[in-house]
Design a protein around this motif. Structure first.
Motif, PDB file in Angstrom:
ATOM      1  N   SER A  25       0.767  -1.157   0.049  1.00 61.20           N
ATOM      2  CA  SER A  25       0.063   0.032  -0.122  1.00 61.20           C
ATOM      3  C   SER A  25       0.983   1.117  -0.113  1.00 61.20           C
ATOM      4  O   SER A  25       0.608   2.226   0.664  1.00 61.20           O
ATOM      5  N   GLY A  26       1.704   1.301  -0.826  1.00 59.39           N
ATOM      6  CA  GLY A  26       2.716   2.392  -1.009  1.00 59.39           C
ATOM      7  C   GLY A  26       2.069   3.470  -1.884  1.00 59.39           C
ATOM      8  O   GLY A  26       0.956   3.486  -2.218  1.00 59.39           O
ATOM      9  N   ILE A  27       2.847   4.362  -2.441  1.00 66.32           N
ATOM     10  CA  ILE A  27       2.335   5.346  -3.140  1.00 66.32           C
ATOM     11  C   ILE A  27       3.179   5.237  -4.626  1.00 66.32           C
ATOM     12  O   ILE A  27       4.207   5.093  -4.696  1.00 66.32           O
ATOM     13  N   ALA A  28       2.564   5.451  -5.630  1.00 68.72           N
ATOM     14  CA  ALA A  28       3.266   5.674  -7.075  1.00 68.72           C
ATOM     15  C   ALA A  28       2.453   6.817  -7.704  1.00 68.72           C
ATOM     16  O   ALA A  28       1.389   7.054  -7.910  1.00 68.72           O
ATOM     17  N   ILE A  29       3.345   7.721  -8.392  1.00 72.45           N
ATOM     18  CA  ILE A  29       3.187   9.119  -8.814  1.00 72.45           C
ATOM     19  C   ILE A  29       3.468   8.979 -10.260  1.00 72.45           C
ATOM     20  O   ILE A  29       4.683   8.802 -10.703  1.00 72.45           O
ATOM     21  N   PHE A  30       2.467   9.010 -11.216  1.00 67.01           N
ATOM     22  CA  PHE A  30       2.818   9.072 -12.646  1.00 67.01           C
ATOM     23  C   PHE A  30       2.367  10.234 -13.413  1.00 67.01           C
ATOM     24  O   PHE A  30       1.511  11.109 -12.762  1.00 67.01           O
ATOM     25  N   THR A  31       2.778  10.791 -14.444  1.00 67.34           N
ATOM     26  CA  THR A  31       2.457  11.764 -15.147  1.00 67.34           C
ATOM     27  C   THR A  31       2.456  11.548 -16.589  1.00 67.34           C
ATOM     28  O   THR A  31       3.183  10.764 -17.153  1.00 67.34           O
ATOM     29  N   GLY A  32       1.528  12.465 -17.266  1.00 62.07           N
ATOM     30  CA  GLY A  32       1.519  11.986 -18.651  1.00 62.07           C
ATOM     31  C   GLY A  32       2.314  13.313 -19.371  1.00 62.07           C
ATOM     32  O   GLY A  32       3.033  13.809 -18.750  1.00 62.07           O
ATOM     33  N   ILE A 371      -1.832  15.526  -2.194  1.00 62.59           N
ATOM     34  CA  ILE A 371      -1.579  14.286  -2.536  1.00 62.59           C
ATOM     35  C   ILE A 371      -1.249  13.319  -1.236  1.00 62.59           C
ATOM     36  O   ILE A 371      -1.463  12.156  -0.891  1.00 62.59           O
ATOM     37  N   ARG A 372      -0.355  14.125  -0.385  1.00 60.33           N
ATOM     38  CA  ARG A 372       0.045  13.316   0.821  1.00 60.33           C
ATOM     39  C   ARG A 372      -0.918  13.228   1.864  1.00 60.33           C
ATOM     40  O   ARG A 372      -0.994  11.930   2.392  1.00 60.33           O
ATOM     41  N   ARG A 373      -1.868  14.070   1.922  1.00 61.82           N
ATOM     42  CA  ARG A 373      -3.057  13.822   3.020  1.00 61.82           C
ATOM     43  C   ARG A 373      -3.757  12.826   2.307  1.00 61.82           C
ATOM     44  O   ARG A 373      -4.333  11.990   3.303  1.00 61.82           O
ATOM     45  N   ILE A 374      -4.333  12.875   1.225  1.00 60.46           N
ATOM     46  CA  ILE A 374      -5.013  11.564   0.843  1.00 60.46           C
ATOM     47  C   ILE A 374      -4.369  10.189   1.073  1.00 60.46           C
ATOM     48  O   ILE A 374      -5.089   9.269   1.312  1.00 60.46           O
ATOM     49  N   HIS A 375      -2.998  10.404   0.600  1.00 57.99           N
ATOM     50  CA  HIS A 375      -2.378   8.941   0.700  1.00 57.99           C
ATOM     51  C   HIS A 375      -2.294   8.397   2.227  1.00 57.99           C
ATOM     52  O   HIS A 375      -2.461   7.314   2.608  1.00 57.99           O
ATOM     53  N   ASN A 376      -2.153   9.497   3.155  1.00 56.87           N
ATOM     54  CA  ASN A 376      -2.007   9.001   4.479  1.00 56.87           C
ATOM     55  C   ASN A 376      -3.398   8.944   5.173  1.00 56.87           C
ATOM     56  O   ASN A 376      -3.532   8.894   6.644  1.00 56.87           O
ATOM     57  N   GLY A 377      -4.338   9.368   4.527  1.00 60.40           N
ATOM     58  CA  GLY A 377      -5.841   9.132   5.159  1.00 60.40           C
ATOM     59  C   GLY A 377      -5.897  10.359   5.986  1.00 60.40           C
ATOM     60  O   GLY A 377      -6.780  10.161   7.016  1.00 60.40           O
TER      61      GLY A 377
END
Length: 391
Positions: A25-32, A371-377
């Motif tokens: 349940s880590g984080i992955a950030i992608f961009t187009g 992004i950080r807040r959503i990932h950490n709930g």
């Protein structure tokens, strides 16, 4: 002894599973390809890095996406703004999210600093609402959450059946006013039209300034309601060759309170053009025009000329999104606008290098914090702590 061993084995298995879940349940950030610059700024401020993926096009112009790392059980964030070739940017976002969905990502969060088609959110004549269609397509592709900034209409949030966080750029723009506009206490916040009065009022209240509103409408040469066919007369009745059908029709008409022959369309009253005027005092002051988006520069130039004629000695145009038209640079250089301030939700760095009047405010810090807040709930309400309802 056996029961103790079984208990220890069970605890060890539970611990290893918990560790596996934590790793997954880590984080992955992608961009187009729409705005990679802001994606780089976001991950740099987060102390993270962008995930590896290939986003391109194949022979007949089709979009191709290849995710080069595992996203199984991870929170995936896809940063893609509505810039450049808008339809291509949309397809990149949809295919990237679908690729992550089929790769068993835990959550897929779309970070769309500027939501395309947001101006087409109302039904006009025989048109449609493409913004609603876009929302449905994003959900069907697997997107579970959307982060965006300063929607053209707040009601667009109702088009989505998934959570959407509409962040505000106003704290950064207000900070720019305080730090970069000398004698801003002598300024007045200007609404380009009455529809933006609420936004302007929210800026003015936080700065302790007054407001002015541009009221009226210039003459338009667009299509009138009479031209689109809705006010045409009813079609004439076709003559029947059947005596029996004529007898039935006459019988019905004798009991009917409406006759096609008597129907005649009433003349449509066209809207009266109201002269453009400034409601509020701008004489001897700095005028700051505030809006959510600057696309066509000509309306802002016309408002700046009006404000200059009414005594404003310096004029700023300020907005969250800068979707500048092709001829904006030449028109802007010759206008009465002293400075145009936009954020980097769209790639405008090239225009800023060509025109010294264009200034850019970085909002990647807020997007990264979201992004950080959503990932950490964590709660997102902290990002709206200084934002009034009118903004």
């Amino acid at each position: 002894l056996c029961s103790r061993r079984r208990c220890a084995h069970t605890q060890a298995a539970a611990l290893s599973m918990a560790q596996a879940v934590a790793r997954g349940s880590g984080i992955a950030i992608f961009t187009g390809n729409s705005h990679p610059a802001i994606a780089e700024l976001i991950v740099r401020k987060m102390g993270n890095k962008l995930g590896e993926c290939e986003v391109g096009s194949k022979a007949p112009g089709e979009t191709s996406v290849y995710i080069k790392e595992s996203v199984r059980g991870k929170n995936v964030f896809i940063i893609q703004s509505g810039a450049g070739q808008v339809n291509t940017s949309i397809m990149e976002l949809l295919i990237m999210s679908y690729a992550c969905k089929t790769s068993c990502a835990l959550q897929i969060i779309a970070v769309v600093p500027y939501l395309p088609y947001s101006k087409q959110s109302r039904m006009r004549k025989r048109g449609s609402i493409p913004c609603k269609l876009l929302a449905q397509m994003m959900e069907q592709s697997g997107i579970n959450h959307v982060i965006t900034m300063d929607l053209h209409q707040k009601e667009i949030q109702g088009f989505f059946d998934v959570p959407i966080d509409n962040l505000r750029a106003s704290p950064f723009l207000l900070q720019y006013i305080r730090e970069n506009i000398p004698d801003y206490c002598n300024a007045v916040i200007v609404a380009r039209h009455p529809e933006t009065a609420k936004r302007v009022t929210s800026y003015a209240e936080r700065l302790g300034l007054g407001i002015a509103v541009i009221h009226g409408s210039p003459p338009t040469t667009g299509q009138s309601d009479q031209d689109d066919g809705r006010h045409s007369p009813p079609p004439p009745r076709e003559t029947s060759t059947s005596p029996l059908l004529d007898l039935v029709t006459q019988s019905i008409s004798s009991y009917s309170m409406f006759s096609w022959e008597e129907a005649s369309p009433e003349p449509v009253k066209l809207a009266v053009t109201v002269p453009v005027n400034v409601v509020g005092d701008v004489g001897g002051r700095i005028a700051i025009i505030v809006d959510d988006e600057i696309d066509e520069i000509h309306p802002f130039v016309a408002v700046a000329k009006l404000l200059k004629d009414r005594g404003a000695y310096k004029i700023y145009a300020m907005a969250t999104h800068g979707t500048f038209s092709e001829d904006c640079l030449g028109v802007l250089e010759q206008s009465d606008i002293d400075e145009v301030v936009v954020t980097n939700t769209l790639p405008v760095e090239g225009l800023a290098q060509q025109c010294s009047k264009i200034k850019i405010v970085d909002v990647s810090l807020m997007l990264g914090e979201g992004i950080r807040r959503i990932h950490n709930g964590e709660s997102m309400s902290y990002l709206f702590r200084d934002v009034p309802l009118g903004d």
